[in-house]
Scaffold this motif. Structure first.
Motif, PDB file in Angstrom:
ATOM      1  N   GLY A  83       0.798  -1.212   0.000  1.00 18.69           N
ATOM      2  CA  GLY A  83       0.000   0.000   0.000  1.00 18.69           C
ATOM      3  C   GLY A  83       0.830   1.260   0.000  1.00 18.69           C
ATOM      4  N   SER A  84       2.130   1.162  -0.333  1.00 16.81           N
ATOM      5  CA  SER A  84       2.999   2.329  -0.308  1.00 16.81           C
ATOM      6  C   SER A  84       2.755   3.241  -1.505  1.00 16.81           C
ATOM      7  CB  SER A  84       4.466   1.887  -0.287  1.00 16.81           C
ATOM      8  OG  SER A  84       4.761   1.106  -1.434  1.00 16.81           O
ATOM      9  N   ALA A  85       2.135   2.727  -2.574  1.00 15.81           N
ATOM     10  CA  ALA A  85       1.898   3.531  -3.762  1.00 15.81           C
ATOM     11  C   ALA A  85       0.592   4.298  -3.632  1.00 15.81           C
ATOM     12  CB  ALA A  85       1.863   2.645  -5.000  1.00 15.81           C
ATOM     13  N   THR A  86       0.557   5.474  -4.225  1.00 13.24           N
ATOM     14  CA  THR A  86      -0.691   6.235  -4.288  1.00 13.24           C
ATOM     15  C   THR A  86      -1.265   6.232  -5.691  1.00 13.24           C
ATOM     16  OG1 THR A  86       0.529   8.290  -4.670  1.00 13.24           O
ATOM     17  CG2 THR A  86      -0.027   7.726  -2.381  1.00 13.24           C
ATOM     18  N   SER A  87      -0.564   5.596  -6.627  1.00 13.22           N
ATOM     19  CA  SER A  87      -1.102   5.442  -7.978  1.00 13.22           C
ATOM     20  C   SER A  87      -0.487   4.207  -8.602  1.00 13.22           C
ATOM     21  CB  SER A  87      -0.798   6.682  -8.837  1.00 13.22           C
ATOM     22  OG  SER A  87       0.599   6.822  -9.026  1.00 13.22           O
ATOM     23  N   TYR A  88      -1.211   3.668  -9.572  1.00 15.44           N
ATOM     24  CA  TYR A  88      -0.739   2.472 -10.261  1.00 15.44           C
ATOM     25  C   TYR A  88      -1.449   2.402 -11.601  1.00 15.44           C
ATOM     26  CZ  TYR A  88       0.810  -2.365 -10.943  1.00 15.44           C
ATOM     27  OH  TYR A  88       1.411  -3.498 -11.425  1.00 15.44           O
ATOM     28  N   ALA A  89      -0.746   1.903 -12.601  1.00 14.94           N
ATOM     29  CA  ALA A  89      -1.340   1.783 -13.930  1.00 14.94           C
ATOM     30  C   ALA A  89      -0.805   0.548 -14.626  1.00 14.94           C
ATOM     31  CB  ALA A  89      -1.049   3.029 -14.764  1.00 14.94           C
ATOM     32  N   ASN A  90      -1.674  -0.123 -15.353  1.00 22.21           N
ATOM     33  CA  ASN A  90      -1.251  -1.165 -16.272  1.00 22.21           C
ATOM     34  C   ASN A  90      -2.116  -1.054 -17.524  1.00 22.21           C
ATOM     35  OD1 ASN A  90      -3.730  -2.466 -15.629  1.00 22.21           O
ATOM     36  ND2 ASN A  90      -2.754  -3.709 -14.032  1.00 22.21           N
ATOM     37  N   SER A  91      -2.106  -2.056 -18.372  1.00 18.78           N
ATOM     38  CA  SER A  91      -2.821  -1.948 -19.641  1.00 18.78           C
ATOM     39  C   SER A  91      -4.335  -1.997 -19.475  1.00 18.78           C
ATOM     40  CB  SER A  91      -2.378  -3.070 -20.583  1.00 18.78           C
ATOM     41  OG  SER A  91      -2.649  -4.343 -19.998  1.00 18.78           O
ATOM     42  N   ALA A  92      -4.824  -2.426 -18.302  1.00 22.65           N
ATOM     43  CA  ALA A  92      -6.258  -2.608 -18.105  1.00 22.65           C
ATOM     44  C   ALA A  92      -6.912  -1.500 -17.301  1.00 22.65           C
ATOM     45  CB  ALA A  92      -6.518  -3.948 -17.403  1.00 22.65           C
ATOM     46  N   ALA A 104     -10.462   4.510  -9.813  1.00 24.77           N
ATOM     47  CA  ALA A 104      -9.998   3.475 -10.736  1.00 24.77           C
ATOM     48  C   ALA A 104     -10.696   3.659 -12.075  1.00 24.77           C
ATOM     49  CB  ALA A 104     -10.298   2.090 -10.164  1.00 24.77           C
ATOM     50  N   ARG A 105      -9.932   4.003 -13.107  1.00 24.38           N
ATOM     51  CA  ARG A 105     -10.473   4.195 -14.451  1.00 24.38           C
ATOM     52  C   ARG A 105     -10.182   2.959 -15.289  1.00 24.38           C
ATOM     53  NH1 ARG A 105      -8.429   9.077 -12.771  1.00 24.38           N
ATOM     54  NH2 ARG A 105      -9.927  10.820 -12.765  1.00 24.38           N
ATOM     55  N   ILE A 106     -11.239   2.307 -15.738  1.00 35.67           N
ATOM     56  CA  ILE A 106     -11.089   1.071 -16.499  1.00 35.67           C
ATOM     57  C   ILE A 106     -10.770   1.417 -17.950  1.00 35.67           C
ATOM     58  CG2 ILE A 106     -12.274  -1.006 -17.304  1.00 35.67           C
ATOM     59  CD1 ILE A 106     -13.956  -0.737 -14.668  1.00 35.67           C
ATOM     60  N   LYS A 107      -9.616   0.959 -18.414  1.00 38.45           N
ATOM     61  CA  LYS A 107      -9.191   1.241 -19.780  1.00 38.45           C
ATOM     62  C   LYS A 107      -9.560   0.117 -20.741  1.00 38.45           C
ATOM     63  CE  LYS A 107      -4.859   1.885 -18.693  1.00 38.45           C
ATOM     64  NZ  LYS A 107      -3.418   2.234 -18.788  1.00 38.45           N
ATOM     65  N   ASP A 108      -9.539  -1.111 -20.266  1.00 37.72           N
ATOM     66  CA  ASP A 108      -9.837  -2.259 -21.115  1.00 37.72           C
ATOM     67  C   ASP A 108     -10.816  -3.179 -20.387  1.00 37.72           C
ATOM     68  OD1 ASP A 108      -9.957  -4.397 -22.800  1.00 37.72           O
ATOM     69  OD2 ASP A 108      -7.843  -4.946 -22.652  1.00 37.72           O
ATOM     70  N   PHE A 110     -12.213  -5.764 -21.347  1.00 33.62           N
ATOM     71  CA  PHE A 110     -12.071  -7.156 -21.759  1.00 33.62           C
ATOM     72  C   PHE A 110     -10.761  -7.770 -21.275  1.00 33.62           C
ATOM     73  CE2 PHE A 110     -14.829  -5.058 -24.817  1.00 33.62           C
ATOM     74  CZ  PHE A 110     -15.911  -5.927 -24.885  1.00 33.62           C
ATOM     75  N   ALA A 111     -10.055  -7.078 -20.413  1.00 37.82           N
ATOM     76  CA  ALA A 111      -8.751  -7.551 -19.949  1.00 37.82           C
ATOM     77  C   ALA A 111      -8.900  -8.715 -18.979  1.00 37.82           C
ATOM     78  CB  ALA A 111      -7.991  -6.406 -19.272  1.00 37.82           C
ATOM     79  N   ASP A 112      -7.791  -9.392 -18.741  1.00 37.45           N
ATOM     80  CA  ASP A 112      -7.764 -10.458 -17.735  1.00 37.45           C
ATOM     81  C   ASP A 112      -8.072  -9.853 -16.366  1.00 37.45           C
ATOM     82  OD1 ASP A 112      -6.343 -12.158 -15.600  1.00 37.45           O
ATOM     83  OD2 ASP A 112      -6.235 -13.447 -17.366  1.00 37.45           O
ATOM     84  N   HIS A 113      -8.933 -10.556 -15.592  1.00 31.26           N
ATOM     85  CA  HIS A 113      -9.355 -10.024 -14.294  1.00 31.26           C
ATOM     86  C   HIS A 113      -8.173  -9.768 -13.363  1.00 31.26           C
ATOM     87  CE1 HIS A 113     -13.272 -11.020 -15.703  1.00 31.26           C
ATOM     88  NE2 HIS A 113     -13.123 -12.320 -15.588  1.00 31.26           N
ATOM     89  N   ALA A 114      -7.106 -10.538 -13.516  1.00 30.03           N
ATOM     90  CA  ALA A 114      -5.960 -10.389 -12.622  1.00 30.03           C
ATOM     91  C   ALA A 114      -5.334  -9.006 -12.736  1.00 30.03           C
ATOM     92  CB  ALA A 114      -4.917 -11.466 -12.925  1.00 30.03           C
ATOM     93  N   LYS A 115      -5.472  -8.360 -13.873  1.00 34.47           N
ATOM     94  CA  LYS A 115      -4.895  -7.020 -14.056  1.00 34.47           C
ATOM     95  C   LYS A 115      -5.549  -6.012 -13.113  1.00 34.47           C
ATOM     96  CE  LYS A 115      -1.988  -7.571 -17.574  1.00 34.47           C
ATOM     97  NZ  LYS A 115      -0.556  -7.182 -17.509  1.00 34.47           N
ATOM     98  N   TYR A 116      -6.880  -6.104 -12.952  1.00 35.37           N
ATOM     99  CA  TYR A 116      -7.573  -5.169 -12.068  1.00 35.37           C
ATOM    100  C   TYR A 116      -7.184  -5.420 -10.611  1.00 35.37           C
ATOM    101  CZ  TYR A 116     -10.530  -5.320 -16.267  1.00 35.37           C
ATOM    102  OH  TYR A 116     -10.985  -5.328 -17.550  1.00 35.37           O
ATOM    103  N   THR A 117      -7.156  -6.685 -10.223  1.00 31.21           N
ATOM    104  CA  THR A 117      -6.807  -7.034  -8.847  1.00 31.21           C
ATOM    105  C   THR A 117      -5.384  -6.606  -8.531  1.00 31.21           C
ATOM    106  OG1 THR A 117      -8.330  -8.919  -8.915  1.00 31.21           O
ATOM    107  CG2 THR A 117      -6.639  -8.934  -7.205  1.00 31.21           C
ATOM    108  N   GLU A 118      -4.479  -6.813  -9.459  1.00 32.58           N
ATOM    109  CA  GLU A 118      -3.091  -6.396  -9.294  1.00 32.58           C
ATOM    110  C   GLU A 118      -2.994  -4.905  -8.970  1.00 32.58           C
ATOM    111  OE1 GLU A 118      -0.254  -5.168 -12.802  1.00 32.58           O
ATOM    112  OE2 GLU A 118      -0.151  -7.339 -12.547  1.00 32.58           O
ATOM    113  N   ALA A 119      -3.769  -4.104  -9.677  1.00 37.05           N
ATOM    114  CA  ALA A 119      -3.708  -2.664  -9.475  1.00 37.05           C
ATOM    115  C   ALA A 119      -4.250  -2.257  -8.108  1.00 37.05           C
ATOM    116  CB  ALA A 119      -4.481  -1.951 -10.585  1.00 37.05           C
ATOM    117  N   PHE A 120      -5.379  -2.837  -7.693  1.00 38.05           N
ATOM    118  CA  PHE A 120      -5.928  -2.498  -6.377  1.00 38.05           C
ATOM    119  C   PHE A 120      -4.982  -2.931  -5.263  1.00 38.05           C
ATOM    120  CE2 PHE A 120     -10.076  -2.309  -8.647  1.00 38.05           C
ATOM    121  CZ  PHE A 120     -10.470  -1.058  -8.212  1.00 38.05           C
TER     122      PHE A 120
END
Length: 310
Positions: A83-92, A104-108, A110-120
């Motif tokens: 929880g040290s980050a205050t922002s995070y981004a990936n392709s999803a 949390a702004r959803i960009k994709d 249709f992405a793999d669900h793991a991408k969203y969980t990773e970011a949170f």
């Protein structure tokens, strides 16, 4: 042969040439300033592809020449899970802190669900978000929601006012089922528990809906049809033809001891017109499934809170 380091060179904030034998160079000073900014500074997480390991010896050597510890620059998902980050981004998805909330702004969708969980997880929130195919009226709506205590004593809570996430659309006037309508989820930053969210997205052609039980809800395939008391198959076939729907059948098999229901798919030619329809499920665009029994039961099995398979 193409140099595999070229894409990584473009990602580097400080290049080797700026560091070697130039401890006071502008690039080194900027790098050092970003590290000593302290815990209040925003951390940007970058997950590099596997070839990054090939560049580490050269980059580390240049950084050490400038008296800088390189591990303070690249922060991987494992570290961000605290929880040290205050922002995070990936392709999803993009997540950033906005006052007392994470946005949390959803960009994709249709992405793999793991991408969203990773970011949170990277920003310290125990949230599992799944975007699932839904009927048009289910797009942009939470189809399921579970929450609870993640760790420690006491109930899951948020001191910033409520623990439930909120959903918004960009632009505000857009319809969620439109291709260009963006979805944003807001979560209290101080939420202490876990969440498991299922959010409806537009279904691709032929893809089955997750909100199958919504068939008789307003705006859905069997909008306005009442099945609580059971209806004859013939009457429901006529209703389906009127709505230009293809019909599938499943036979309901109640378990007398547990009350659980199982469903056996049946070809249409094995279903008689005087059988009883107790429920309807929307399968995918233009297809509805009627759940039937040969005999008329004393009461609707779905009205007794029977256990349904997932």
């Amino acid at each position: 042969m193409r140099n595999i380091h070229e894409p990584l060179d473009r990602l580097a904030r400080v290049r080797d040439g700026e560091l070697t034998d130039q401890a006071s160079a502008a690039g080194a000073r900027a790098l050092l300033a970003s590290i000593v900014a302290g815990p209040g500074a925003t951390t940007t997480a970058v997950t590099a592809p596997a070839p990054w390991r090939l560049r580490m010896p050269r980059l580390a050597a240049g950084a050490l020449a400038a008296g800088v510890l390189v591990t303070g620059v690249i922060v991987g998902p494992g570290v961000l899970g605290s929880g040290s980050a205050t922002s995070y981004a990936n392709s999803a998805i993009d997540i950033e802190r906005d006052g007392d909330q994470y946005v949390a702004r959803i960009k994709d969708p249709f992405a793999d669900h793991a991408k969203y969980t990773e970011a949170f997880h990277a920003v310290g929130l125990d949230i599992e978000l799944r975007l699932v195919p839904a009927s048009p009226t289910g797009v942009g709506r939470f189809l399921s929601f579970m929450w609870g205590r993640s760790s420690g004593a006491g109930p899951a809570r948020s001191t910033s006012g409520g623990s439930l996430p909120t959903l918004a659309f960009t632009p505000q006037s857009c319809r969620p089922d439109q291709d260009d309508c963006g979805m944003t989820v807001r979560v209290p930053a101080d939420y202490t528990g876990s969440m498991r969210l299922s959010l409806g997205r537009r279904a691709e052609p032929g893809e089955e809906y997750e909100n199958r039980e919504w068939a008789t809800a307003p705006g859905e395939m069997f909008d306005g049809v009442r099945l609580q008391d059971g209806r004859p198959v013939d009457a429901m076939l006529a209703e389906a033809r009127r709505r230009d729907l293809t019909v599938e059948f499943s036979r309901i098999r109640p378990d007398a001891e547990t009350g659980a229901l199982s469903f056996e798919p049946l070809p249409a030619d094995q279903v008689r017109g005087d059988w009883t329809v107790w429920e309807a499920w929307q399968v995918k665009a233009g297809v509805i499934r009627l759940l039937v029994t040969p005999e008329r039961l004393p009461e609707n099995p779905f009205e007794k809170g029977a256990h349904l398979p997932s």
